[in-house]
Design an enzyme around this catalytic site. Structure first.
Site, PDB file in Angstrom:
ATOM      1  N   GLY A   9     -10.866  22.819  -8.254  1.00 45.41           N
ATOM      2  CA  GLY A   9     -10.899  24.112  -7.562  1.00 45.41           C
ATOM      3  C   GLY A   9     -12.290  24.721  -7.640  1.00 45.41           C
ATOM      4  O   GLY A   9     -12.450  25.938  -7.666  1.00 45.41           O
ATOM      5  N   GLY A  12     -13.702  27.538  -5.136  1.00 43.34           N
ATOM      6  CA  GLY A  12     -13.077  28.871  -5.107  1.00 43.34           C
ATOM      7  C   GLY A  12     -13.948  29.954  -5.715  1.00 43.34           C
ATOM      8  O   GLY A  12     -15.068  29.698  -6.171  1.00 43.34           O
ATOM      9  N   GLN A  13     -13.399  31.183  -5.723  1.00 42.63           N
ATOM     10  CA  GLN A  13     -14.183  32.353  -6.177  1.00 42.63           C
ATOM     11  C   GLN A  13     -14.648  32.185  -7.618  1.00 42.63           C
ATOM     12  O   GLN A  13     -15.841  32.370  -7.918  1.00 42.63           O
ATOM     13  CB  GLN A  13     -13.328  33.635  -6.071  1.00 42.63           C
ATOM     14  N   ASP A  35     -12.719  19.598  -5.483  1.00 42.91           N
ATOM     15  CA  ASP A  35     -11.789  20.454  -4.746  1.00 42.91           C
ATOM     16  C   ASP A  35     -11.054  19.585  -3.726  1.00 42.91           C
ATOM     17  O   ASP A  35     -11.353  18.405  -3.566  1.00 42.91           O
ATOM     18  CB  ASP A  35     -12.542  21.619  -4.050  1.00 42.91           C
ATOM     19  N   TYR A 143       3.508  34.069  -7.336  1.00 40.01           N
ATOM     20  CA  TYR A 143       2.292  33.794  -8.107  1.00 40.01           C
ATOM     21  C   TYR A 143       2.496  34.185  -9.567  1.00 40.01           C
ATOM     22  O   TYR A 143       2.207  33.412 -10.485  1.00 40.01           O
ATOM     23  CB  TYR A 143       1.143  34.585  -7.497  1.00 40.01           C
ATOM     24  N   ILE A 173     -10.869  40.131 -10.028  1.00 35.90           N
ATOM     25  CA  ILE A 173     -12.256  39.754 -10.308  1.00 35.90           C
ATOM     26  C   ILE A 173     -13.153  40.055  -9.113  1.00 35.90           C
ATOM     27  O   ILE A 173     -12.826  39.705  -7.976  1.00 35.90           O
ATOM     28  CB  ILE A 173     -12.343  38.280 -10.715  1.00 35.90           C
TER      29      ILE A 173
HETATM   30  C1  VAH Z   1      -4.703  38.131  -6.997  1.00 36.67           C
HETATM   31  N1  VAH Z   1      -7.022  38.000  -7.656  1.00 36.67           N
HETATM   32  O1  VAH Z   1      -4.996  39.206  -6.458  1.00 36.67           O
HETATM   33  C2  VAH Z   1      -5.681  37.589  -8.045  1.00 36.67           C
HETATM   34  C3  VAH Z   1      -5.404  38.115  -9.425  1.00 36.67           C
HETATM   35  C4  VAH Z   1      -4.696  40.036 -10.850  1.00 36.67           C
HETATM   36  C5  VAH Z   1      -4.856  39.521  -9.453  1.00 36.67           C
HETATM   37  O2  VAH Z   1      -4.596  37.260 -10.151  1.00 36.67           O
HETATM   38  O3  VAH Z   1      -3.716  37.492  -6.720  1.00 36.67           O
END
Ligand code: VAH
Length: 323
Positions: A9, A12-13, A35, A143, A173
């Site tokens: 990955g 990614g950011q 990636d 998630y 972040i």
């Molecule tokens: C999101 N940037 O927005 C991630 C993060 C706490 C949020 O895990 O899904």
């Protein structure tokens, strides 16, 4: 012997900035970036790069054996907002990738694993202020569910098989080098870009939505520090709460206005408002500060100053190239 690191990955950011930092710390050719596609040419062209499908055990194992990898940073995941649109894809990517890396460690193909969790493991029934390390966790996003279950498996593989896996519950972040994708906290990155390019931002969260946030440099430091800490310093093998600051869209807009007085913002909450409302407002990260001496550096005014400075440079350079 020098560590050989694979970042899954890496486009990614977080993965992209982690790649540059780890190469700086441990040697350019000690870090293999990978990636699922060539989606970040800065990364692809900056050093050793491999296409690795994190959902395919053989794909990961071939790369591990080709380079003699001993440490994996698994940064590939589907984030909160996209995960709500594609629940089964989010579950498959986030869980299969973790099992493959944990099983490579269990089978002794690698020695050490970093896996990112998130404040998304907390849900609407979790205390919202200064959320403790141990508390009610009923995540209401796919998630968040993958991160909560992932934490359970990390702790199980450590206790049952002795796997050296370390994890952080990242907050939102903020960075300028690589755009984030599919997150609920992404507004806190978009707002700086729009402040420079348009002087106006229509925010997808309401103005008083307070969320835990962190500048990328702090997040990278925490990641490097926890992985460099001695084994016995890491007393939590699910995932550590990690905190820096908390702010609302209104507060970050006011911070931008101290540099760009004409900046304007409007608020049009969308489906991501429900996700944000399910998360804590602030996090208690006392265990990280106690066990491996974590401390953050960037306050909101520091972040705003650095974001506007760097993005100004980035857009001016792009404009010059275009003209
Ligand atoms: C999101 N940037 O927005 C991630 C993060 C706490 C949020 O895990 O899904």
């Amino acid at each position: 012997m020098k560590s050989k690191i694979l970042i899954i990955g890496a486009c990614g950011q977080i993965g992209s900035e982690l790649t540059f930092k780890l190469r700086q710390l441990y040697g350019h050719d000690q870090v293999i970036a990978s990636d699922i596609s060539y989606s970040n040419l800065d990364i692809v062209n900056s050093g050793i790069f491999e296409i690795v499908d994190a959902q395919n055990y053989a794909s990961v194992k071939v790369c591990v054996e080709k380079y003699g990898i001993d440490t994996i940073y698994l940064m590939a995941a589907m984030l909160s907002a996209t995960g709500e649109k594609f629940p089964m894809k989010a579950w498959d990517l986030n869980m299969q990738s973790l099992f493959h890396v944990l099983n490579l460690a269990r089978a002794k193909f690698i020695k050490k694993v970093f896996w990112p969790s998130s404040i998304a493991v907390f849900g609407p029934t979790t205390p919202k202020e200064y959320t403790p390390q141990y508390t009610v966790m009923e995540p209401s996003t796919v998630y968040g569910i993958t991160k909560q279950v992932g934490e359970r498996w990390c702790e199980y593989y450590h206790n049952k098989y002795g796997v050296d896996v370390r994890s952080l519950r990242y907050p939102g972040i903020i960075s300028w080098k690589t755009l984030p994708g599919g997150g609920t906290t992404d507004y806190a990155v978009e707002i700086y870009h729009k402040a420079i390019t348009d002087g106006f931002y229509d925010c997808f969260l309401s103005e008083k939505t307070e969320l835990p946030m962190m500048f990328m440099d702090d997040a990278i430091k925490a990641t490097v520090d926890i992985m460099a800490a001695s084994n016995d310093a890491i007393k939590i093998r699910s995932s550590y709460n990690l905190a820096a600051i908390s702010f609302t869209p209104h507060e970050v807009a006011e911070s931008i206005k101290t540099h760009l007085p004409d900046f304007r913002i409007s608020y049009t909450p969308d489906y991501r408002q429900d996700i944000a409302d399910s998360w804590p407002k602030s996090i208690n990260d006392a265990y990280a500060r106690q066990d491996w001496k974590w401390k953050h550096a960037f306050k909101l005014e520091d972040i705003t100053k650095e974001m506007l400075l760097q993005l100004n440079k980035k857009y001016s350079a792009a404009l010059k190239e275009f003209n």
